[in-house]
Scaffold this motif. Structure first.
Motif, PDB file in Angstrom:
ATOM      1  N   LEU A  50       0.842  -1.206   0.000  1.00  0.00           N
ATOM      2  CA  LEU A  50       0.000   0.000   0.000  1.00  0.00           C
ATOM      3  C   LEU A  50       0.874   1.252   0.000  1.00  0.00           C
ATOM      4  CD1 LEU A  50      -2.801  -0.928   2.597  1.00  0.00           C
ATOM      5  CD2 LEU A  50      -2.925  -0.992   0.112  1.00  0.00           C
ATOM      6  N   TYR A  51       1.915   1.244   0.851  1.00  0.00           N
ATOM      7  CA  TYR A  51       2.792   2.414   0.918  1.00  0.00           C
ATOM      8  C   TYR A  51       3.616   2.556  -0.352  1.00  0.00           C
ATOM      9  CZ  TYR A  51       1.540   3.140   5.762  1.00  0.00           C
ATOM     10  OH  TYR A  51       0.836   3.400   6.911  1.00  0.00           O
ATOM     11  N   HIS A  52       3.914   1.428  -0.970  1.00  0.00           N
ATOM     12  CA  HIS A  52       4.678   1.460  -2.216  1.00  0.00           C
ATOM     13  C   HIS A  52       3.868   2.139  -3.331  1.00  0.00           C
ATOM     14  CE1 HIS A  52       7.459   0.204  -5.332  1.00  0.00           C
ATOM     15  NE2 HIS A  52       6.435  -0.259  -6.022  1.00  0.00           N
ATOM     16  N   HIS A  53       2.581   1.852  -3.375  1.00  0.00           N
ATOM     17  CA  HIS A  53       1.753   2.366  -4.472  1.00  0.00           C
ATOM     18  C   HIS A  53       1.211   3.779  -4.231  1.00  0.00           C
ATOM     19  CE1 HIS A  53       1.598  -1.862  -5.895  1.00  0.00           C
ATOM     20  NE2 HIS A  53       1.351  -1.310  -7.067  1.00  0.00           N
ATOM     21  N   TYR A  54       1.033   4.169  -2.970  1.00  0.00           N
ATOM     22  CA  TYR A  54       0.320   5.421  -2.700  1.00  0.00           C
ATOM     23  C   TYR A  54       1.034   6.346  -1.715  1.00  0.00           C
ATOM     24  CZ  TYR A  54      -3.426   2.875  -4.958  1.00  0.00           C
ATOM     25  OH  TYR A  54      -4.152   2.163  -5.865  1.00  0.00           O
ATOM     26  N   ASP A  55       0.913   7.646  -1.985  1.00  0.00           N
ATOM     27  CA  ASP A  55       1.446   8.664  -1.075  1.00  0.00           C
ATOM     28  C   ASP A  55       0.388   9.053  -0.045  1.00  0.00           C
ATOM     29  OD1 ASP A  55       3.858   8.777  -2.397  1.00  0.00           O
ATOM     30  OD2 ASP A  55       3.207  10.388  -3.748  1.00  0.00           O
ATOM     31  N   GLY A  56      -0.038   8.138   0.743  1.00  0.00           N
ATOM     32  CA  GLY A  56      -0.980   8.470   1.807  1.00  0.00           C
ATOM     33  C   GLY A  56      -2.434   8.199   1.463  1.00  0.00           C
ATOM     34  N   LYS A  57      -3.275   8.481   2.443  1.00  0.00           N
ATOM     35  CA  LYS A  57      -4.703   8.138   2.392  1.00  0.00           C
ATOM     36  C   LYS A  57      -5.443   8.801   1.224  1.00  0.00           C
ATOM     37  CE  LYS A  57      -8.353   9.966   5.398  1.00  0.00           C
ATOM     38  NZ  LYS A  57      -8.805  10.214   6.791  1.00  0.00           N
ATOM     39  N   ASP A  58      -5.224  10.116   1.039  1.00  0.00           N
ATOM     40  CA  ASP A  58      -5.987  10.799  -0.006  1.00  0.00           C
ATOM     41  C   ASP A  58      -5.581  10.350  -1.404  1.00  0.00           C
ATOM     42  OD1 ASP A  58      -7.901  12.528   1.332  1.00  0.00           O
ATOM     43  OD2 ASP A  58      -6.157  13.520   2.174  1.00  0.00           O
ATOM     44  N   ASP A  59      -4.292  10.077  -1.588  1.00  0.00           N
ATOM     45  CA  ASP A  59      -3.825   9.561  -2.871  1.00  0.00           C
ATOM     46  C   ASP A  59      -4.532   8.237  -3.181  1.00  0.00           C
ATOM     47  OD1 ASP A  59      -2.185   9.637  -5.150  1.00  0.00           O
ATOM     48  OD2 ASP A  59      -0.716   8.300  -4.208  1.00  0.00           O
ATOM     49  N   LEU A  60      -4.616   7.376  -2.180  1.00  0.00           N
ATOM     50  CA  LEU A  60      -5.288   6.090  -2.352  1.00  0.00           C
ATOM     51  C   LEU A  60      -6.778   6.295  -2.623  1.00  0.00           C
ATOM     52  CD1 LEU A  60      -4.703   3.013   0.027  1.00  0.00           C
ATOM     53  CD2 LEU A  60      -6.589   3.239  -1.568  1.00  0.00           C
ATOM     54  N   LEU A  61      -7.411   7.191  -1.861  1.00  0.00           N
ATOM     55  CA  LEU A  61      -8.852   7.404  -2.022  1.00  0.00           C
ATOM     56  C   LEU A  61      -9.185   7.994  -3.394  1.00  0.00           C
ATOM     57  CD1 LEU A  61      -9.855   8.599   1.553  1.00  0.00           C
ATOM     58  CD2 LEU A  61     -10.574   6.492   0.393  1.00  0.00           C
ATOM     59  N   LEU A  62      -8.318   8.875  -3.894  1.00  0.00           N
ATOM     60  CA  LEU A  62      -8.567   9.444  -5.224  1.00  0.00           C
ATOM     61  C   LEU A  62      -8.469   8.347  -6.290  1.00  0.00           C
ATOM     62  CD1 LEU A  62      -6.696  12.785  -4.636  1.00  0.00           C
ATOM     63  CD2 LEU A  62      -9.084  12.616  -5.407  1.00  0.00           C
ATOM     64  N   ASP A  63      -7.531   7.434  -6.112  1.00  0.00           N
ATOM     65  CA  ASP A  63      -7.445   6.307  -7.044  1.00  0.00           C
ATOM     66  C   ASP A  63      -8.682   5.418  -6.909  1.00  0.00           C
ATOM     67  OD1 ASP A  63      -6.072   4.843  -9.075  1.00  0.00           O
ATOM     68  OD2 ASP A  63      -5.574   3.321  -7.574  1.00  0.00           O
ATOM     69  N   PHE A  64      -9.130   5.236  -5.679  1.00  0.00           N
ATOM     70  CA  PHE A  64     -10.340   4.460  -5.424  1.00  0.00           C
ATOM     71  C   PHE A  64     -11.557   5.083  -6.132  1.00  0.00           C
ATOM     72  CE2 PHE A  64     -14.178   3.912  -2.767  1.00  0.00           C
ATOM     73  CZ  PHE A  64     -14.342   2.545  -2.880  1.00  0.00           C
ATOM     74  N   LEU A  65     -11.683   6.397  -6.035  1.00  0.00           N
ATOM     75  CA  LEU A  65     -12.812   7.074  -6.695  1.00  0.00           C
ATOM     76  C   LEU A  65     -12.753   6.876  -8.212  1.00  0.00           C
ATOM     77  CD1 LEU A  65     -13.008  10.397  -4.619  1.00  0.00           C
ATOM     78  CD2 LEU A  65     -14.759   8.599  -4.739  1.00  0.00           C
ATOM     79  N   GLU A  66     -11.549   6.986  -8.784  1.00  0.00           N
ATOM     80  CA  GLU A  66     -11.401   6.747 -10.224  1.00  0.00           C
ATOM     81  C   GLU A  66     -11.802   5.332 -10.575  1.00  0.00           C
ATOM     82  OE1 GLU A  66     -10.721  10.409 -11.256  1.00  0.00           O
ATOM     83  OE2 GLU A  66     -10.844   8.805 -12.733  1.00  0.00           O
ATOM     84  N   PHE A  67     -11.361   4.402  -9.744  1.00  0.00           N
ATOM     85  CA  PHE A  67     -11.679   2.988  -9.952  1.00  0.00           C
ATOM     86  C   PHE A  67     -13.199   2.769  -9.930  1.00  0.00           C
ATOM     87  CE2 PHE A  67     -12.540  -1.236  -8.176  1.00  0.00           C
ATOM     88  CZ  PHE A  67     -11.805  -2.049  -9.020  1.00  0.00           C
ATOM     89  N   MET A  68     -13.878   3.377  -8.950  1.00  0.00           N
ATOM     90  CA  MET A  68     -15.326   3.223  -8.846  1.00  0.00           C
ATOM     91  C   MET A  68     -16.028   3.842 -10.056  1.00  0.00           C
ATOM     92  SD  MET A  68     -15.868   1.399  -6.195  1.00  0.00           S
ATOM     93  CE  MET A  68     -17.644   1.500  -5.913  1.00  0.00           C
ATOM     94  N   LEU A  69     -15.470   4.953 -10.549  1.00  0.00           N
ATOM     95  CA  LEU A  69     -16.051   5.578 -11.737  1.00  0.00           C
ATOM     96  C   LEU A  69     -15.891   4.666 -12.957  1.00  0.00           C
ATOM     97  CD1 LEU A  69     -17.429   8.022 -13.046  1.00  0.00           C
ATOM     98  CD2 LEU A  69     -15.199   9.143 -13.209  1.00  0.00           C
ATOM     99  N   GLU A  70     -14.716   4.050 -13.062  1.00  0.00           N
ATOM    100  CA  GLU A  70     -14.509   3.078 -14.163  1.00  0.00           C
ATOM    101  C   GLU A  70     -15.521   1.938 -14.062  1.00  0.00           C
ATOM    102  OE1 GLU A  70     -10.424   1.750 -13.744  1.00  0.00           O
ATOM    103  OE2 GLU A  70      -9.733   3.832 -13.758  1.00  0.00           O
ATOM    104  N   GLN A  71     -15.753   1.456 -12.836  1.00  0.00           N
ATOM    105  CA  GLN A  71     -16.742   0.396 -12.623  1.00  0.00           C
ATOM    106  C   GLN A  71     -18.119   0.833 -13.111  1.00  0.00           C
ATOM    107  OE1 GLN A  71     -16.541  -2.685 -10.586  1.00  0.00           O
ATOM    108  NE2 GLN A  71     -14.351  -2.545 -10.950  1.00  0.00           N
ATOM    109  N   GLN A  72     -18.482   2.079 -12.760  1.00  0.00           N
ATOM    110  CA  GLN A  72     -19.781   2.605 -13.194  1.00  0.00           C
ATOM    111  C   GLN A  72     -19.852   2.654 -14.715  1.00  0.00           C
ATOM    112  OE1 GLN A  72     -22.396   3.468 -11.402  1.00  0.00           O
ATOM    113  NE2 GLN A  72     -21.763   4.241  -9.404  1.00  0.00           N
ATOM    114  N   LYS A  73     -18.742   3.073 -15.323  1.00  0.00           N
ATOM    115  CA  LYS A  73     -18.739   3.185 -16.784  1.00  0.00           C
ATOM    116  C   LYS A  73     -18.927   1.824 -17.436  1.00  0.00           C
ATOM    117  CE  LYS A  73     -16.124   7.475 -17.118  1.00  0.00           C
ATOM    118  NZ  LYS A  73     -14.921   8.198 -17.579  1.00  0.00           N
TER     119      LYS A  73
END
Lengths: 208, 208
Positions: A50-73
């Motif tokens: 997790l630390y390797h891929h992301y610079d903290g909580k918000d970085d991870l959450l922003l990627d999560f939001l993008e991921f969820m948007l892709e799922q919706q698409k």
């Protein structure tokens, strides 16, 4: 409608597994109390990933939001193969107004309202929700345009009706988890009345 | 519409002065970065007064929300002495949809969206926003009922129309500060169309 996205049941790669852990940690703790450690608690692999891929909580959450948007698409096809424009609109409303609200959907909705509120002071979140709204704007505009094209909807301005519907949907999602009145049935009845009056041609609009 | 509340200019007692300091600190820093120290920085009296009156930031903010609701109750009279029900509705919409959004109103709206999001996980905030919505529900229902009584509005179900309008207003306030599209003019045009179609009796509803 409450179909579980596949990444929640059977994550196919590391990113899916991180997204799955984020989803459950977010539903469990909400935004404010979320930490990378709490996401790691839901993650079967090494926390260092997790630390390797992301610079903290918000970085991870922003990627999560993008991921969820892709799922919706993926889940909301640009062109619906079957069903009328009216059915398509109803299907969108049914997702937002589901009643009673299932526990997992309530938890997720609460977290989404908190994440959206980050956009008030964080440009990255604001950019995400702008893109997310753009997607839903495109979907709804297309549905309304197809109803006009096939003659079942009045000749309204599709963009104008869509902006109004987007605003209404955002309001519904916000209100149901920020007051003690989770039931939106009365507001949904009026939304249906609006669609009948404003969009549906012929006899139905006359009968209220 | 953008009239400055009197407590901001000329706080009459200690509570007013605390509320004034909270208002400015909240507009400046937002919810997440707000601290009692930052409120104290806007407060001309002793910081110990703040600690004496409140058990921390959320306790103070909940009192601030109640205070702002009281302000609204004073500013929005239960019965409007002049102006038609339609003017009254328009005045409410004008407050929400003001365009372009003044800087101080943007800052305050951002903070309010963040505070409302606290209600997703905090019962005290949820109770507040439930009471706040109840007040606006009462105001709008009364306006619609008076339009029906005087024959300028159709005989709609006032509660049902009000629930829909409240949802729409919440959506407007949320959307404008959480995306890059601050202008809500298109959505407002459609809100006006909804009012014409749904509420206004006679010739106007026919002309779209």
């Amino acid at each position: 409608m409450t179909t579980t996205p596949s990444f929640l049941e059977d994550p196919s790669d590391t990113r899916d597994a991180i997204m799955r852990a984020t989803y459950f940690a977010l539903c469990k703790h909400g935004y404010a109390d979320l930490t990378i450690q709490r996401i790691a608690d839901e993650f079967p692999k090494s926390k260092s990933l997790l630390y390797h891929h992301y610079d903290g909580k918000d970085d991870l959450l922003l990627d999560f939001l993008e991921f969820m948007l892709e799922q919706q698409k993926e889940r909301i096809p640009a062109k619906r193969s079957s069903g009328s424009p009216r059915d398509h609109l109803n299907a969108i409303f049914d997702r937002v107004f589901v009643s009673p609200i299932p526990d997992d959907y309530r938890d997720f909705s609460r977290a989404m309202v908190e994440l959206r509120a980050q956009a008030a002071h964080d440009e990255k979140y604001r950019n995400h929700f702008t893109r997310s709204d753009d997607f839903f704007r495109e979907v709804i505009t297309r549905v309304i345009q197809s109803g006009i094209d096939e003659g079942t909807f009045h000749e309204v301005d599709p963009e104008q009706v869509t902006e109004f519907l987007l605003m209404t949907i955002t309001g519904a999602m916000t209100k149901r988890v920020t007051t003690n009145n989770e039931t939106l049935e009365t507001a949904r009845d009026e939304l249906d009345a609006y669609v009948r009056f404003r969009l549906l041609a012929d006899e139905e609009s006359a009968s209220q």
